[in-house]
Design a protein around this motif. Structure first.
Motif, short mmCIF file in Angstrom:
data_model
loop_
_atom_site.label_atom_id
_atom_site.label_comp_id
_atom_site.label_asym_id
_atom_site.label_seq_id
_atom_site.Cartn_x
_atom_site.Cartn_y
_atom_site.Cartn_z
N SER A 290 81.05 16.41 -36.52
CA SER A 290 82.32 16.52 -37.24
C SER A 290 82.97 15.15 -37.26
N THR A 291 84.28 15.08 -37.32
CA THR A 291 84.96 13.78 -37.26
C THR A 291 86.19 13.91 -36.36
N ALA A 292 86.53 12.82 -35.69
CA ALA A 292 87.72 12.82 -34.83
C ALA A 292 88.98 13.02 -35.67
N ASN B 108 91.13 -3.26 -59.37
CA ASN B 108 91.77 -1.94 -59.39
C ASN B 108 91.04 -0.98 -58.48
N ARG B 109 89.70 -1.07 -58.47
CA ARG B 109 88.90 -0.20 -57.61
C ARG B 109 89.19 -0.50 -56.14
N LEU B 110 89.29 -1.79 -55.84
CA LEU B 110 89.58 -2.19 -54.45
C LEU B 110 90.95 -1.66 -54.02
N LEU B 111 91.95 -1.79 -54.90
CA LEU B 111 93.29 -1.35 -54.53
C LEU B 111 93.33 0.17 -54.35
N ARG B 112 92.53 0.87 -55.15
CA ARG B 112 92.45 2.33 -55.01
C ARG B 112 91.82 2.70 -53.64
N THR B 113 90.76 1.97 -53.29
CA THR B 113 90.12 2.23 -52.00
C THR B 113 91.10 1.96 -50.86
N THR C 233 90.66 15.71 -48.91
CA THR C 233 89.80 16.90 -48.86
C THR C 233 88.73 16.74 -47.77
N TYR C 234 88.36 15.49 -47.46
CA TYR C 234 87.32 15.27 -46.45
C TYR C 234 87.77 15.79 -45.08
N THR C 235 88.90 15.29 -44.60
CA THR C 235 89.34 15.67 -43.25
C THR C 235 89.66 17.17 -43.19
N ASN D 11 76.26 0.62 -45.63
CA ASN D 11 77.08 1.18 -46.72
C ASN D 11 78.46 0.55 -46.73
N LEU D 12 79.23 0.90 -47.78
CA LEU D 12 80.53 0.26 -47.97
C LEU D 12 81.68 1.11 -47.44
N ASN D 13 81.35 2.17 -46.70
CA ASN D 13 82.41 3.05 -46.22
C ASN D 13 83.29 2.37 -45.17
N GLY D 14 84.49 2.96 -44.99
CA GLY D 14 85.42 2.52 -43.93
C GLY D 14 85.65 1.03 -43.94
N PRO D 15 85.52 0.39 -42.77
CA PRO D 15 85.85 -1.04 -42.69
C PRO D 15 84.86 -1.93 -43.44
N HIS E 139 91.24 -15.33 -46.94
CA HIS E 139 92.50 -15.41 -46.20
C HIS E 139 93.25 -14.12 -46.50
N ALA E 140 93.58 -13.38 -45.46
CA ALA E 140 94.29 -12.12 -45.71
C ALA E 140 95.31 -11.91 -44.61
N ASP E 141 96.34 -11.15 -44.95
CA ASP E 141 97.27 -10.78 -43.87
C ASP E 141 97.75 -9.35 -44.04
N PHE F 154 94.93 5.70 -42.43
CA PHE F 154 94.23 5.57 -41.15
C PHE F 154 94.50 4.25 -40.43
N ILE F 155 95.11 3.28 -41.14
CA ILE F 155 95.32 1.99 -40.48
C ILE F 155 96.81 1.73 -40.20
N ASN F 156 97.59 2.78 -40.39
CA ASN F 156 99.01 2.65 -40.09
C ASN F 156 99.48 3.62 -39.02
N THR G 51 79.87 15.53 -47.23
CA THR G 51 80.41 14.56 -48.17
C THR G 51 81.52 13.85 -47.43
N VAL G 52 81.45 12.51 -47.37
CA VAL G 52 82.46 11.74 -46.63
C VAL G 52 83.46 11.08 -47.57
N ARG G 53 83.33 11.39 -48.86
CA ARG G 53 84.29 10.85 -49.83
C ARG G 53 85.66 11.45 -49.58
N PHE G 54 86.68 10.62 -49.57
CA PHE G 54 88.02 11.13 -49.31
C PHE G 54 88.56 11.93 -50.49
N ASP G 55 88.11 11.54 -51.72
CA ASP G 55 88.74 12.13 -52.91
C ASP G 55 87.83 13.16 -53.59
#
Ligand SMILES: CCCCCCCCCCCCCCCCCCCCCCCCCCCC(=O)SCCNC(=O)CCNC(=O)[C@H](O)C(C)(C)COP(=O)(O)OP(=O)(O)OC[C@H]1O[C@@H](n2cnc3c(N)ncnc32)[C@H](O)[C@@H]1OP(=O)(O)O
Ligand SMILES: NC(=O)C1=CN([C@@H]2O[C@H](COP(=O)(O)OP(=O)(O)OC[C@H]3O[C@@H](n4cnc5c(N)ncnc54)[C@H](OP(=O)(O)O)[C@@H]3O)[C@@H](O)[C@H]2O)C=CC1
Length: 498
Positions: free
Chosen positions: A152-154, A382-387, A203-205, A246-250, A339-341, A394-396, A114-118
């Protein structure tokens, strides 16, 4: 002649997670490069009203398998789906199937997870730890088994900054956690989960780290290797560039940015974006399968499949390239012009979430409501902000993964194998890869036709005009109100007019 391709000829291979992102690319490459393999057993569960056979046919008849259908016309006969649920005892495999698997399997690739984070800790432990333990037990009863490859995962040790190709112990033994799950009820699991997980972010990692410990502890006499990919992205070269499903990660972020929902994301532009193409991961996996079976290393080797130390790219460069690709290849049905920053601090994040994400969604929902349609944008936002909040960890940050074993393996391959099973990420041109990635998201994930690009561009121009109109009206109203209330504003206005 490729030694790796020849090695898989005549072999019986067992794959878990075959219907997943990595699993499909693994089967595709195996069938294409070793069409004379004996059989691929895949453990599949019936899902969403589809029988096993329907699920397999869907995969084989997909665009991804176009080349395989040419090279290996009898691919249907090579893939044998076995009904199994990894959450059940003995995977709920029938006696006859189990007997066949135990007596015939030569190689195991364990991809299911299961690759779901939550995910709830109980479920993540069941699939990522207990199922791995059970599969190892099955493997120990296979007389013809030559290698067991565990994916596994890095990020299984993302609580560390520098990660070597070794297994790091978790504070609580996986066996104790597996046992405890049997008698802890959900309330206790919920309470104890944060304490168990310590500085793992989800829980995933955490359960992937436990899974690695299980592999180490239960390896017995088995010939085992572990592969740790970082963030797995669309295909780089094979069977064609940009494939993703799929919609995972990036992927989800690219969709959200391309459709204009995502306007700002908290990320460090200079942090390393450790993406790795899925075909690179699969090439390494097949090479590791061959090496582990043929050279039989004395201990369990771990292979990092990462890009950061050999060919780094950062989130800033990646984001810019994603956005510039949208200019050439826009997505259809955009909500706003893409347009995003990147934002850095918490206050800006809250401000941007309110102004750039929630407010436009609410305005659009009011418009939907006024026109008699069902409001849906606020829910989506709201779903997007939760994701995003789940991905932020992982991006900071940046991690350093050593890649001695992976580089050693590369040097062991013949020039032919280095070409056919290429996992040398130094050859990757990021700008080209990202452009193909975005194109792949459009074509294979969103299933948009390239012929629709002129219409999509026109839609974006319309959105731009609406944006200008909206801003002009907003400015005029604000200015009119200001003039009515402030002497200074009136003076400025008369001065300008004069
Ligand atoms: C210098 C200045 C430069 C300026 C440039 C600015 C650039 C700006 C940005 C531009 C574009 C951005 C491009 C790059 C940046 C991207 C950053 C990406 C970060 C990636 C980090 C990944 C880290 C991974 C680390 C570990 C890797 C692994 O080992 S495993 C794989 C990773 N696993 C995952 O990704 C799974 C994550 N997902 C989940 O855990 C869950 O799905 C969830 C918790 C996020 C959501 O759960 P929920 O229950 O709410 O929903 P779910 O049931 O899953 O789905 C419900 C419906 O929602 C749809 N869905 C799901 N996810 C998404 C999504 N991401 N986007 C859109 N829609 C989504 C899903 O399909 C369901 O739909 P329906 O079936 O229709 O209901
Ligand atoms: N994608 C990524 O970015 C990364 C992935 N990885 C690792 O790679 C591996 C594969 O990941 P990925 O392909 O992306 O994952 P997916 O979510 O795409 O696939 C998961 C697979 O596991 C199967 N599965 C899940 N639960 C069960 C079950 N109870 N019984 C039988 N099968 C089950 C799924 O089957 P079904 O189709 O029936 O749901 C599916 O085939 C995982 O081990 C993951 O940890 C590592 C690093 C990054």
């Amino acid at each position: 002649m490729s030694m790796i391709a020849a090695f898989y000829g005549g072999k019986s291979i067992l794959i878990t997670g075959a219907t997943g992102f990595l699993g499909k690319v693994l089967i595709e490459k195996l069938c294409r490069t070793s069409p004379d393999l004996k059989v691929i057993y895949i453990l599949v569960r019936p899902k969403a009203g589809h029988t096993l056979q329907q699920r397999v046919s869907q995969i084989i008849n997909s665009k991804l398998f176009e080349k395989v259908r040419e090279v290996c016309p009898n691919v249907h006969e090579k893939i044998r789906a076995i009904s199994a649920d990894l959450n059940q005892n003995d995977f709920a495999i029938s006696k006859e199937d189990m007997q066949e698997l135990l007596s015939c399997t030569n190689i195991i690739f364990h991809c299911a997870a299961t690759v779901r984070f939550d995910d709830h800790l109980r479920h993540a432990v069941q699939l990522n730890v207990t199922a791995t333990q059970q599969l190892l037990f099955m493997a120990s009863q296979m007389p013809k088994l030559e290698a067991f490859i565990h994916i596994s995962t890095a990020f299984s040790n993302c609580n560390l900054k520098h990660i070597d190709e070794v297994i790091y112990p978790c504070s609580v033994e996986p066996k104790k956690i597996i046992d405890s799950m049997e008698w802890w009820d959900d309330a206790i699991v919920d309470e104890i989960a944060p304490k168990l997980m310590g500085d793992w972010p989800n829980t995933y990692t955490y359960t992937k780290a436990l899974g690695e410990m299980v592999v180490q502890q239960e390896s017995g006499n088995l010939n085992i290797a572990i592969i740790r990919p970082s963030i797995v992205g669309a295909t780089w070269q094979e069977p064609f560039p940009g494939w993703v499903d799929n919609l995972n990660g990036p992927n989800g972020m690219i969709v959200a940015a391309g459709r204009g929902f995502l306007r700002a994301i908290r990320a460090s532009p200079l942090a390393v974006a450790d993406l790795i193409p899925v075909d690179t991961v699969i090439n390494l996996t097949l090479a590791v399968g061959w090496y582990t079976a043929v050279h039989r290393p004395k201990s369990t080797l771990i292979y990092h499949c990462t890009s950061g130390n050999l060919n780094p790219c950062n989130w800033g460069k990646m984001g810019c390239q994603v956005l510039s690709t949208f200019e050439k290849i826009p997505f259809e049905k955009a909500f706003r012009r893409p347009h995003a920053d990147f934002t850095a601090n918490t206050i800006t994040v809250h401000y941007r979430n309110a102004v750039s994400h929630r407010a436009p969604a609410m305005i659009y929902d009011i418009y939907l409501w006024l026109t008699g349609r069902k409001p849906r944008m606020t829910k989506l936002m709201n779903r997007l902000l939760r994701t995003i909040s789940m991905l932020e960890y992982f991006i900071n940050r940046s991690w350093e993964w050593s890649t001695y074993n992976t580089e050693m393996l590369m040097s062991e391959l013949s020039p032919e194998d280095q070409r056919i099973f290429n996992f040398d990420v130094r050859q990757l041109n990021w700008l080209e890869y990202i452009e193909n990635y975005v194109l792949g998201v459009k074509k294979y994930l969103l299933k948009e036709d390239m012929a629709g690009i002129p219409e999509a561009k026109q839609h974006l121009r319309r959105l731009q005009n609406i944006y200008y109109l909206f801003n002009t009206v907003f400015f005029l109203i604000a200015w009119r109100l200001l003039i009515a209330r402030s002497q200074i504003a009136r003076n400025v206005w008369f001065f300008i007019m004069w």
